[in-house]
Write a protein that holds these residues in place. Structure first.
Motif, PDB file in Angstrom:
ATOM      1  N   SER A 180     -39.337 -15.580  16.537  1.00 40.09           N
ATOM      2  CA  SER A 180     -40.074 -14.374  15.907  1.00 40.09           C
ATOM      3  C   SER A 180     -40.922 -13.656  16.598  1.00 40.09           C
ATOM      4  O   SER A 180     -40.533 -12.241  16.645  1.00 40.09           O
ATOM      5  CB  SER A 180     -40.611 -14.880  14.514  1.00 40.09           C
ATOM      6  N   ILE A 181     -41.854 -14.099  17.417  1.00 36.73           N
ATOM      7  CA  ILE A 181     -42.594 -13.153  18.182  1.00 36.73           C
ATOM      8  C   ILE A 181     -41.850 -12.733  19.509  1.00 36.73           C
ATOM      9  O   ILE A 181     -42.201 -11.553  19.771  1.00 36.73           O
ATOM     10  CB  ILE A 181     -43.995 -14.217  18.865  1.00 36.73           C
ATOM     11  N   PHE A 182     -41.038 -13.514  20.032  1.00 32.69           N
ATOM     12  CA  PHE A 182     -40.090 -12.997  21.023  1.00 32.69           C
ATOM     13  C   PHE A 182     -39.162 -11.835  20.483  1.00 32.69           C
ATOM     14  O   PHE A 182     -38.955 -10.916  21.079  1.00 32.69           O
ATOM     15  CB  PHE A 182     -39.196 -14.004  21.763  1.00 32.69           C
ATOM     16  N   GLY A 183     -38.610 -11.953  19.444  1.00 33.60           N
ATOM     17  CA  GLY A 183     -37.633 -11.080  18.821  1.00 33.60           C
ATOM     18  C   GLY A 183     -38.626  -9.985  18.447  1.00 33.60           C
ATOM     19  O   GLY A 183     -38.004  -8.765  18.846  1.00 33.60           O
ATOM     20  N   LEU A 184     -39.582  -9.899  17.867  1.00 32.87           N
ATOM     21  CA  LEU A 184     -40.486  -8.778  17.540  1.00 32.87           C
ATOM     22  C   LEU A 184     -40.798  -8.083  18.697  1.00 32.87           C
ATOM     23  O   LEU A 184     -41.096  -6.633  18.605  1.00 32.87           O
ATOM     24  CB  LEU A 184     -41.544  -9.302  16.690  1.00 32.87           C
ATOM     25  N   ALA A 185     -41.405  -8.817  19.832  1.00 31.19           N
ATOM     26  CA  ALA A 185     -41.838  -8.168  20.954  1.00 31.19           C
ATOM     27  C   ALA A 185     -40.488  -7.081  21.620  1.00 31.19           C
ATOM     28  O   ALA A 185     -40.801  -6.221  22.065  1.00 31.19           O
ATOM     29  CB  ALA A 185     -42.406  -9.167  21.798  1.00 31.19           C
ATOM     30  N   LEU A 186     -39.313  -7.850  21.565  1.00 33.31           N
ATOM     31  CA  LEU A 186     -38.133  -7.353  22.248  1.00 33.31           C
ATOM     32  C   LEU A 186     -37.957  -6.026  21.487  1.00 33.31           C
ATOM     33  O   LEU A 186     -37.679  -4.932  21.956  1.00 33.31           O
ATOM     34  CB  LEU A 186     -36.944  -8.261  22.303  1.00 33.31           C
ATOM     35  N   MET A 187     -37.881  -6.282  20.149  1.00 35.15           N
ATOM     36  CA  MET A 187     -37.562  -5.192  19.425  1.00 35.15           C
ATOM     37  C   MET A 187     -38.595  -3.979  19.411  1.00 35.15           C
ATOM     38  O   MET A 187     -37.914  -2.728  19.695  1.00 35.15           O
ATOM     39  CB  MET A 187     -37.460  -5.766  17.748  1.00 35.15           C
ATOM     40  N   THR A 188     -39.726  -4.267  19.590  1.00 35.70           N
ATOM     41  CA  THR A 188     -40.737  -3.049  19.474  1.00 35.70           C
ATOM     42  C   THR A 188     -40.831  -2.584  20.976  1.00 35.70           C
ATOM     43  O   THR A 188     -40.809  -1.229  20.903  1.00 35.70           O
ATOM     44  CB  THR A 188     -42.165  -3.926  19.249  1.00 35.70           C
ATOM     45  N   GLY A 189     -40.644  -3.383  21.913  1.00 31.81           N
ATOM     46  CA  GLY A 189     -40.484  -2.706  23.492  1.00 31.81           C
ATOM     47  C   GLY A 189     -39.122  -1.786  23.528  1.00 31.81           C
ATOM     48  O   GLY A 189     -39.388  -0.720  24.002  1.00 31.81           O
TER      49      GLY A 189
ATOM     50  N   SER B 267     -32.361  -9.241  15.429  1.00 32.42           N
ATOM     51  CA  SER B 267     -31.573 -10.469  15.102  1.00 32.42           C
ATOM     52  C   SER B 267     -32.409 -11.760  15.204  1.00 32.42           C
ATOM     53  O   SER B 267     -32.432 -12.680  14.792  1.00 32.42           O
ATOM     54  CB  SER B 267     -30.147 -10.530  15.834  1.00 32.42           C
ATOM     55  N   LEU B 268     -33.382 -11.775  16.526  1.00 34.91           N
ATOM     56  CA  LEU B 268     -33.985 -12.871  16.741  1.00 34.91           C
ATOM     57  C   LEU B 268     -35.166 -12.979  15.763  1.00 34.91           C
ATOM     58  O   LEU B 268     -35.502 -14.139  15.454  1.00 34.91           O
ATOM     59  CB  LEU B 268     -34.661 -12.626  18.202  1.00 34.91           C
ATOM     60  N   ALA B 269     -35.711 -12.112  15.372  1.00 33.83           N
ATOM     61  CA  ALA B 269     -37.051 -11.958  14.491  1.00 33.83           C
ATOM     62  C   ALA B 269     -36.543 -12.239  12.854  1.00 33.83           C
ATOM     63  O   ALA B 269     -37.246 -12.994  12.047  1.00 33.83           O
ATOM     64  CB  ALA B 269     -37.769 -10.926  14.563  1.00 33.83           C
ATOM     65  N   ASN B 270     -35.497 -11.407  12.385  1.00 31.13           N
ATOM     66  CA  ASN B 270     -35.284 -11.227  11.185  1.00 31.13           C
ATOM     67  C   ASN B 270     -34.909 -12.676  10.550  1.00 31.13           C
ATOM     68  O   ASN B 270     -35.600 -13.068   9.459  1.00 31.13           O
ATOM     69  CB  ASN B 270     -34.068 -10.571  10.734  1.00 31.13           C
TER      70      ASN B 270
ATOM     71  N   ALA C 157     -22.442  -5.154  17.726  1.00 32.53           N
ATOM     72  CA  ALA C 157     -22.036  -6.580  18.497  1.00 32.53           C
ATOM     73  C   ALA C 157     -22.987  -7.595  18.973  1.00 32.53           C
ATOM     74  O   ALA C 157     -22.788  -8.809  18.549  1.00 32.53           O
ATOM     75  CB  ALA C 157     -21.066  -6.189  19.690  1.00 32.53           C
ATOM     76  N   VAL C 158     -23.892  -6.962  19.573  1.00 32.36           N
ATOM     77  CA  VAL C 158     -25.056  -7.813  20.162  1.00 32.36           C
ATOM     78  C   VAL C 158     -25.869  -8.527  18.624  1.00 32.36           C
ATOM     79  O   VAL C 158     -26.109  -9.734  18.745  1.00 32.36           O
ATOM     80  CB  VAL C 158     -26.189  -6.898  20.767  1.00 32.36           C
ATOM     81  N   GLY C 159     -26.002  -7.883  17.599  1.00 33.70           N
ATOM     82  CA  GLY C 159     -26.515  -8.523  16.514  1.00 33.70           C
ATOM     83  C   GLY C 159     -25.659  -9.544  15.959  1.00 33.70           C
ATOM     84  O   GLY C 159     -26.181 -10.733  15.663  1.00 33.70           O
ATOM     85  N   ILE C 160     -24.227  -9.457  15.891  1.00 33.88           N
ATOM     86  CA  ILE C 160     -23.414 -10.471  15.409  1.00 33.88           C
ATOM     87  C   ILE C 160     -23.616 -11.745  16.514  1.00 33.88           C
ATOM     88  O   ILE C 160     -23.559 -12.700  15.942  1.00 33.88           O
ATOM     89  CB  ILE C 160     -22.056  -9.694  15.330  1.00 33.88           C
ATOM     90  N   ILE C 161     -23.474 -11.565  17.664  1.00 37.79           N
ATOM     91  CA  ILE C 161     -23.493 -12.464  18.715  1.00 37.79           C
ATOM     92  C   ILE C 161     -25.097 -13.266  18.715  1.00 37.79           C
ATOM     93  O   ILE C 161     -24.957 -14.359  18.496  1.00 37.79           O
ATOM     94  CB  ILE C 161     -23.336 -12.169  20.056  1.00 37.79           C
ATOM     95  N   ILE C 162     -26.044 -12.474  18.458  1.00 37.49           N
ATOM     96  CA  ILE C 162     -27.370 -13.217  18.698  1.00 37.49           C
ATOM     97  C   ILE C 162     -27.806 -13.885  17.136  1.00 37.49           C
ATOM     98  O   ILE C 162     -28.478 -15.049  17.136  1.00 37.49           O
ATOM     99  CB  ILE C 162     -28.482 -12.107  18.803  1.00 37.49           C
ATOM    100  N   SER C 163     -27.239 -13.353  16.138  1.00 36.26           N
ATOM    101  CA  SER C 163     -27.689 -14.027  14.889  1.00 36.26           C
ATOM    102  C   SER C 163     -27.384 -15.475  14.774  1.00 36.26           C
ATOM    103  O   SER C 163     -28.481 -16.318  14.250  1.00 36.26           O
ATOM    104  CB  SER C 163     -27.149 -13.091  13.632  1.00 36.26           C
ATOM    105  N   PRO C 164     -26.348 -16.095  15.191  1.00 38.30           N
ATOM    106  CA  PRO C 164     -26.167 -17.509  15.202  1.00 38.30           C
ATOM    107  C   PRO C 164     -26.868 -18.267  16.037  1.00 38.30           C
ATOM    108  O   PRO C 164     -27.405 -19.480  15.680  1.00 38.30           O
ATOM    109  CB  PRO C 164     -24.759 -17.558  15.376  1.00 38.30           C
ATOM    110  N   ILE C 165     -27.138 -17.636  17.114  1.00 40.35           N
ATOM    111  CA  ILE C 165     -28.123 -18.282  17.975  1.00 40.35           C
ATOM    112  C   ILE C 165     -29.414 -18.492  17.670  1.00 40.35           C
ATOM    113  O   ILE C 165     -30.174 -19.515  17.952  1.00 40.35           O
ATOM    114  CB  ILE C 165     -28.051 -17.415  19.528  1.00 40.35           C
TER     115      ILE C 165
END
Length: 167
Positions: A28-37, A66-69, A6-14
């Motif tokens: 992309s940097i924020f998304g990868l940092a969030l994902m890695t953390g 979703s933010l990085a991809n 659900a989060v992925g579905i919501i964040i992708s358009p954003i």
């Protein structure tokens, strides 16, 4: 898993809106940092970690992914000449599918190997949690490599800069 989806579905358009406004680098940097953390936090989970905590970490990982991809994929394709975009998309999609399959096999192999070697003293749940923890650490390490690469390499494409000047 459903909360993460659900989060992925919501964040992708954003992420698409943010990409259009600010370009690929920051998101992309924020998304990868969030994902890695989040992957690292998941690696610290034990057999007694509450399911809601694990769900929260999964949601953070999905948000980061979703933010990085999308921005990174769009950035890469935008760097191509217009007549090559279709081919670039095909290659990127094929590469994503092949890498996804190979990496899934790698991570499951790591998890299974560590789980099996956890020893007879550990319960099945504890051994599985140890194996999953190591697998998540491997995923976090891969995410860290991607993050460093994004910091070093991701810049607005020249084509995007030209398009902004024309607009």
């Amino acid at each position: 898993m459903p909360p993460a989806a659900a989060v992925g579905i919501i964040i992708s358009p954003i992420s698409g809106v943010v990409f259009d406004k600010f370009g690929p680098r920051v998101i992309s940097i924020f998304g990868l940092a969030l994902m890695t953390g989040a992957l690292f936090l998941l690696s610290l989970s034990t057999a007694s970690t509450p399911i809601l905590v694990v769900a929260l970490f999964c949601m953070l990982q999905a948000a980061g992914q979703s933010l990085a991809n999308m921005p990174i994929n769009t950035w890469g394709v935008n760097a191509l000449k217009n007549d090559m975009i279709v081919h670039g998309n095909a290659i990127a999609n094929t590469g994503r599918q092949v890498a996804g399959g190979l990496c899934t096999a790698l991570i499951i192999t790591v998890m299974t190997s560590v789980t099996a070697s956890a020893g007879v003293d550990a319960s099945v749940q504890v051994a599985t949690a140890i194996g999953a923890g190591v697998a998540y650490k491997v995923c976090a390490a891969i995410g860290l490599v991607a993050l460093v690469y994004a910091i070093v390499s991701v810049r607005p494409s020249k084509k995007a800069a030209v398009n902004k000047k024309e607009a």
